[in-house]
Motif scaffolding. Structure first.
Motif, short mmCIF file in Angstrom:
data_model
loop_
_atom_site.label_atom_id
_atom_site.label_comp_id
_atom_site.label_asym_id
_atom_site.label_seq_id
_atom_site.Cartn_x
_atom_site.Cartn_y
_atom_site.Cartn_z
N PRO A 39 91.69 23.12 -26.10
CA PRO A 39 90.23 23.30 -26.08
C PRO A 39 89.71 23.97 -24.82
O PRO A 39 88.72 24.69 -24.87
N GLU A 40 90.35 23.75 -23.66
CA GLU A 40 89.83 24.33 -22.42
C GLU A 40 90.08 25.84 -22.38
O GLU A 40 91.11 26.33 -22.79
N THR A 41 89.09 26.57 -21.87
CA THR A 41 89.23 28.01 -21.69
C THR A 41 89.20 28.42 -20.23
O THR A 41 89.60 29.53 -19.90
N GLY A 42 88.69 27.57 -19.36
CA GLY A 42 88.55 27.91 -17.96
C GLY A 42 87.27 28.64 -17.63
O GLY A 42 87.00 28.91 -16.45
N GLU A 43 86.47 28.97 -18.62
CA GLU A 43 85.20 29.67 -18.42
C GLU A 43 84.05 28.70 -18.62
O GLU A 43 84.11 27.81 -19.47
N LEU A 44 82.99 28.89 -17.86
CA LEU A 44 81.84 28.00 -17.94
C LEU A 44 81.17 28.11 -19.31
O LEU A 44 80.90 29.21 -19.80
N LEU A 45 80.93 26.94 -19.92
CA LEU A 45 80.24 26.82 -21.21
C LEU A 45 80.99 27.49 -22.35
O LEU A 45 80.40 27.89 -23.35
N GLN A 46 82.30 27.61 -22.20
CA GLN A 46 83.14 28.11 -23.28
C GLN A 46 84.13 27.04 -23.69
O GLN A 46 84.73 26.38 -22.85
N VAL A 47 84.31 26.89 -25.01
CA VAL A 47 85.25 25.92 -25.57
C VAL A 47 86.08 26.64 -26.62
O VAL A 47 85.57 27.49 -27.36
N ARG A 48 87.36 26.28 -26.70
CA ARG A 48 88.25 26.85 -27.71
C ARG A 48 88.68 25.72 -28.65
O ARG A 48 89.73 25.11 -28.48
N PRO A 49 87.87 25.42 -29.68
CA PRO A 49 88.18 24.25 -30.51
C PRO A 49 89.25 24.46 -31.56
O PRO A 49 89.71 23.50 -32.17
N GLY A 50 89.66 25.70 -31.82
CA GLY A 50 90.67 25.91 -32.85
C GLY A 50 91.01 27.37 -33.03
O GLY A 50 90.96 28.17 -32.09
N LYS A 51 91.34 27.73 -34.28
CA LYS A 51 91.75 29.08 -34.63
C LYS A 51 90.91 29.62 -35.78
O LYS A 51 90.45 28.87 -36.64
N LEU A 52 90.74 30.94 -35.79
CA LEU A 52 90.09 31.63 -36.90
C LEU A 52 91.14 32.05 -37.91
O LEU A 52 92.35 32.07 -37.63
N GLU A 53 90.69 32.44 -39.09
CA GLU A 53 91.63 32.80 -40.15
C GLU A 53 92.38 34.09 -39.86
O GLU A 53 93.40 34.37 -40.49
N ASN A 54 91.91 34.89 -38.90
CA ASN A 54 92.65 36.10 -38.53
C ASN A 54 93.68 35.85 -37.44
O ASN A 54 94.27 36.79 -36.92
N GLY A 55 93.89 34.57 -37.09
CA GLY A 55 94.87 34.22 -36.07
C GLY A 55 94.34 34.22 -34.66
O GLY A 55 95.04 33.80 -33.74
N ALA A 56 93.12 34.70 -34.45
CA ALA A 56 92.53 34.73 -33.11
C ALA A 56 91.98 33.35 -32.74
O ALA A 56 91.76 32.49 -33.60
N ASP A 57 91.76 33.15 -31.44
CA ASP A 57 91.18 31.90 -30.98
C ASP A 57 89.73 31.80 -31.43
O ASP A 57 88.98 32.78 -31.38
N TRP A 58 89.36 30.61 -31.84
CA TRP A 58 87.96 30.33 -32.13
C TRP A 58 87.31 29.85 -30.84
O TRP A 58 87.62 28.78 -30.35
N VAL A 59 86.44 30.64 -30.30
CA VAL A 59 85.80 30.35 -29.02
C VAL A 59 84.31 30.15 -29.24
O VAL A 59 83.64 31.02 -29.81
N ILE A 60 83.81 29.00 -28.81
CA ILE A 60 82.37 28.74 -28.82
C ILE A 60 81.84 29.02 -27.42
O ILE A 60 82.19 28.31 -26.47
#
Length: 447
Positions: free
Chosen positions: A168-189
């Protein structure tokens, strides 16, 4: 001859074994070296038949050599007629498939641009996507890019959401990586890009797991977390060490929302005094701590048992709407969760939904919740959300403010991991009284 057959059989077996081992132990290079070229050949050779079968071809008038029958009387019997043929150039109707561009490989399939025929629209290809997927023997085909006169088809060989692993951690402020998208890329909020999110889903659909992933990803960041938990505090109380404030009743919610509105107004005054449009253009020493508000079971904020609660519900809805409308520029962000989101809850819910640009729709029990979450975006996204099965918890449809949508799946975050993250980073939780610059109207979460 027998020796030659034996040698050829052994060579064929060795080649097959080598290909199997290559695909088994290094599937990425096997796909680019063997799988993609063979698939490209299949697509180009069969595209005319696929387009015709899916109703995407159009008839055009073209010059062609045709055969004409000319009756000729037979020499032996005048009653017998023999037909002879001669070639003749004429214009005939010819079925023509849309022109395919170059197949560009991806990790999970390929992308190809298609030139539209006159009169065609992207919706024609969206309707034909399932038929194209079956013809190409792939998991799915989607229209992912639309340009004047062109669409881009994206084919995936397999479902990448079967198993999801992410941090889940991305190292960027106010960014979260909760999972994956269907194209294989990271899902980043990214809350700085899409400041407010609506997370809808039925029980056991993965909604709470997504909240766990978001909290775990935000815990190590220098932000203030605020919780609204109208389940009596059973959802967010375990995370209290990392929360700056927690409201568990409607009365507490009214007080906490009042503090948030006052903080937004104070930040607004600071920006106005320094000529800044938002807090991110302020000097570093004046920039306030970002606040992320987590709301669980938003329907409980708007439900009324009798008329005596009407005034309290109105205050709650108005304050929450003000935070949503004004919070973006002043680093106050909302993540609103709920099982049931419908217009029957009142106009406050509809007004609040319009301010939540980010949408996440898990499996829901009623179609109106899916419509309220995704209905004003893309009808295809609504269909994809309704097709989520109960056997795939965590799978959802994600839509951002740009109007695009994806199927996604959040990584499984056990509750004990999220609770441990809350304890490990409890020292980063600012005191609520210090944060709002005055005495709090609600008991802080850590108390």
């Amino acid at each position: 001859m027998n020796d030659l057959v034996l040698v050829l059989a052994v060579l064929a077996a060795l080649v097959m074994a080598g290909l199997w081992a290559w695909r088994r132990y290094h599937p990425s290079s096997f796909w680019y070296g063997v799988g993609y070229p063979s698939r490209m050949l299949l697509v180009y050779l069969t595209w005319a038949h696929v387009a015709s079968g899916c109703g995407l071809s159009r008839k055009r008038r073209r010059w062609r050599l045709t055969l004409d029958a000319v009756p000729v009387a037979g020499p032996a019997a005048r009653s017998v007629t023999v037909a002879t043929y001669k070639r003749r150039m004429r214009r005939v109707d010819v079925e023509r498939a849309p022109r395919l561009g170059w197949l560009r490989p991806t990790r999970l399939g390929w992308r190809v641009r298609v030139r539209l025929h006159d009169g065609q629209v992207p919706a024609d290809y969206e309707r034909a996507a399932e038929g194209i997927a079956h013809a190409w023997r792939v998991h799915s085909v989607r229209v992912v890019d639309v340009r004047p006169g062109k669409v881009t088809l994206w084919a995936t060989m397999r479902d990448p959401l079967t198993e999801v692993t992410a941090t889940p951690e991305t190292g960027e402020l106010l960014q979260v990586r909760p999972g994956k998208l269907e194209n294989g890329a990271d899902w980043v909020i990214d809350l700085r890009t899409v400041p407010h999110w609506l997370n809808a889903g039925a029980t056991q659909s993965g909604k709470s797991n997504l909240a766990n992933a978001i909290l775990k990803g935000l815990a190590p960041q220098p932000v203030a977390l605020v919780g609204f938990d109208l389940k009596g505090g059973v959802e967010f109380t375990p995370y209290a060490p990392r929360l700056s404030a927690l409201a568990t009743t409607r009365a507490e919610c009214v007080g906490l929302l009042g503090d948030l509105v006052g903080e937004v107004e104070a930040r607004m005054a600071t920006c106005r005094a320094h000529g800044a449009r938002n807090v991110w253009t302020l000097p570093d020493h004046l920039r306030p701590v970002p606040i992320v508000v987590l709301v669980d079971e938003v329907a409980e904020l708007f439900l009324m048992a009798d008329k005596s609660e009407k005034e309290e519900v109105a205050k709650t809805g108005t304050a929450l709407l003000r935070v949503a409308q004004l919070g973006r520029a002043f680093a106050v962000h909302l993540i609103v969760c709920g099982q049931r989101i419908g217009s029957d809850l009142g106009p406050g819910v509809t007004a609040l939904r319009s301010q939540l640009s980010g949408r996440v729709c898990h499996r829901v029990n009623d179609p109106e919740t899916a419509t309220m979450t995704l209905g004003d975006l893309d009808p295809a996204a609504l269909d994809a959300a309704r097709a989520i099965s109960a056997e795939t918890p965590g799978v959802c449809v994600v839509a951002g403010q740009d109007g695009t949508w994806h199927r996604a799946r959040s990584v499984y975050v056990p509750e004990h991991e999220a609770e441990q993250a809350a304890r490990d980073f409890a020292h980063l939780a600012p005191a609520w009284a210090d944060l709002i610059g005055g005495p709090p109207t609600i008991r802080p979460a850590a108390a």
